[in-house]
Write an enzyme that holds these catalytic residues in place. Structure first.
Site, PDB file in Angstrom:
ATOM      1  N   GLY A  72      -5.880   1.239   0.422  1.00  0.00           N
ATOM      2  CA  GLY A  72      -6.494   0.236  -0.696  1.00  0.00           C
ATOM      3  C   GLY A  72      -5.616  -0.459  -1.332  1.00  0.00           C
ATOM      4  O   GLY A  72      -4.733   0.017  -2.160  1.00  0.00           O
ATOM      5  N   THR A  73      -5.485  -1.928  -1.287  1.00  0.00           N
ATOM      6  CA  THR A  73      -4.189  -2.750  -1.853  1.00  0.00           C
ATOM      7  C   THR A  73      -4.526  -3.932  -1.651  1.00  0.00           C
ATOM      8  O   THR A  73      -5.597  -4.622  -1.073  1.00  0.00           O
ATOM      9  CB  THR A  73      -3.027  -2.306  -0.932  1.00  0.00           C
ATOM     10  OG1 THR A  73      -1.936  -2.803  -1.897  1.00  0.00           O
ATOM     11  CG2 THR A  73      -3.246  -2.888   0.441  1.00  0.00           C
ATOM     12  N   THR A  74      -3.728  -4.955  -2.470  1.00  0.00           N
ATOM     13  CA  THR A  74      -3.704  -6.237  -2.388  1.00  0.00           C
ATOM     14  C   THR A  74      -2.215  -6.749  -2.448  1.00  0.00           C
ATOM     15  O   THR A  74      -1.526  -6.382  -3.430  1.00  0.00           O
ATOM     16  CB  THR A  74      -4.267  -7.052  -3.518  1.00  0.00           C
ATOM     17  OG1 THR A  74      -5.837  -6.449  -3.448  1.00  0.00           O
ATOM     18  CG2 THR A  74      -4.429  -8.587  -3.401  1.00  0.00           C
ATOM     19  N   LYS A 105       4.863  -0.810  -3.799  1.00  0.00           N
ATOM     20  CA  LYS A 105       4.359  -1.139  -2.549  1.00  0.00           C
ATOM     21  C   LYS A 105       5.179  -2.442  -1.780  1.00  0.00           C
ATOM     22  O   LYS A 105       4.843  -2.984  -0.978  1.00  0.00           O
ATOM     23  CB  LYS A 105       2.700  -1.950  -2.630  1.00  0.00           C
ATOM     24  CG  LYS A 105       2.100  -0.825  -3.013  1.00  0.00           C
ATOM     25  CD  LYS A 105       0.474  -1.422  -3.130  1.00  0.00           C
ATOM     26  CE  LYS A 105      -0.493  -0.614  -3.467  1.00  0.00           C
ATOM     27  NZ  LYS A 105      -1.914  -0.760  -3.395  1.00  0.00           N
TER      28      LYS A 105
END
Length: 276
Positions: A72-74, A105
């Site tokens: 889960g990330t952007t 990240k």
């Protein structure tokens, strides 16, 4: 060799070759994928296949056990006239549980190369750190930095060798070499794409919407910072798996610099007040 001195090996002792000797029946066991061999070997964990292992722990009613990988990330990156901007959020989630609020990240491969993380955090960190090792070895052997294209190709080759074994990774390799700024996308299937703008992760559709509306190749540095900042902030507002802070990097001709680390809640309040 300098590496032997650093490792504390006795002087005059000849290291054993990592390659198998013809007719000896001995096989090398490097413990990882290595590009330094003429015939590189893949050292898989001894035991069952990774895909079978995760399926056995998938909550089948009898065991009722399930492994939730951190995901889960952007993340986003785009090229413009002054280099490459890389912006990411910092929330890590395992299923519906938020496992960490401040995860970096962006993997700092070397002063002229950056890699972003999306997918399984462990896979991204391991393979991009292995890529950093190979880039360093390339510099020591050849006396010059590896190109962005070659670095992304190394990562793509690694992923191709492990295709179908349960890896989860979507990474953007950003850098600056003799040809100027470079941006590549690499995933766990070995896909390798070159482009001016990419976004990965669960919130990438929201980030693309903001970037498509404001991206221009001739952006000024401040305009580029604001575009990356807004794209991540609005993506975290709509995507429950993204959040935390916006970590932004600017890849320049003389190397990358970290621009900021700003809480997305503060940014959203600022944007809301500015629109009133």
């Amino acid at each position: 060799m300098a590496l032997l001195d650093v490792c504390g090996a006795p002087r005059g002792q000849r290291p054993e070759s990592a390659l198998p000797v013809a007719g000896s029946g001995r096989r090398s066991d490097p413990g990882h994928y290595s590009f330094s061999m003429r015939s590189p070997e893949l050292a898989l964990p001894r035991g069952m296949q990774p895909t079978e292992f995760f399926q056995s722990l998938g909550g089948d009613g009898e065991r009722n056990v399930q492994i939730e990988m951190a995901h889960g990330t952007t993340t986003l990156a785009f090229k413009f006239q002054h280099g490459v901007i890389a912006a990411v959020d910092s929330r890590a989630s395992a299923g519906s549980y938020i496992s960490a609020l401040r995860v970096n990240k962006v993997i700092e491969i070397n002063p002229y190369l950056l890699g972003t993380m999306s997918g399984c955090a462990a896979d991204c960190q391991y393979w991009e750190r292995l890529l950093a090792k190979e880039c360093r070895l390339y510099y020591l052997r050849n006396g010059e930095r590896i190109s962005v294209s070659a670095a992304s190709k190394l990562l793509s080759n690694m992923m191709c060798q492990y295709r179908g074994m349960g890896l989860s990774m979507g990474s953007m390799i950003c850098g600056w070499d003799k040809k100027g700024p470079g941006l590549y996308y690499v995933d766990e299937h070995g896909t390798r794409l070159s482009g001016n703008m990419f976004s990965t992760g669960s919130g990438n559709t929201y980030a693309y919407g903001v970037m498509d509306s404001g991206y221009r190749p001739n952006l000024s540095p401040e305009e580029a910072y604001d575009l990356g900042r807004r794209a991540i902030a609005y993506a975290t507002h709509r995507d429950s798996y993204s959040g935390g802070v916006v970590n932004m990097y600017h890849m320049k001709e003389d190397g990358w610099v970290k621009v900021e680390s700003t809480d997305v809640s503060d940014l959203l309040h600022q944007y809301r007040e500015a629109n009133q």
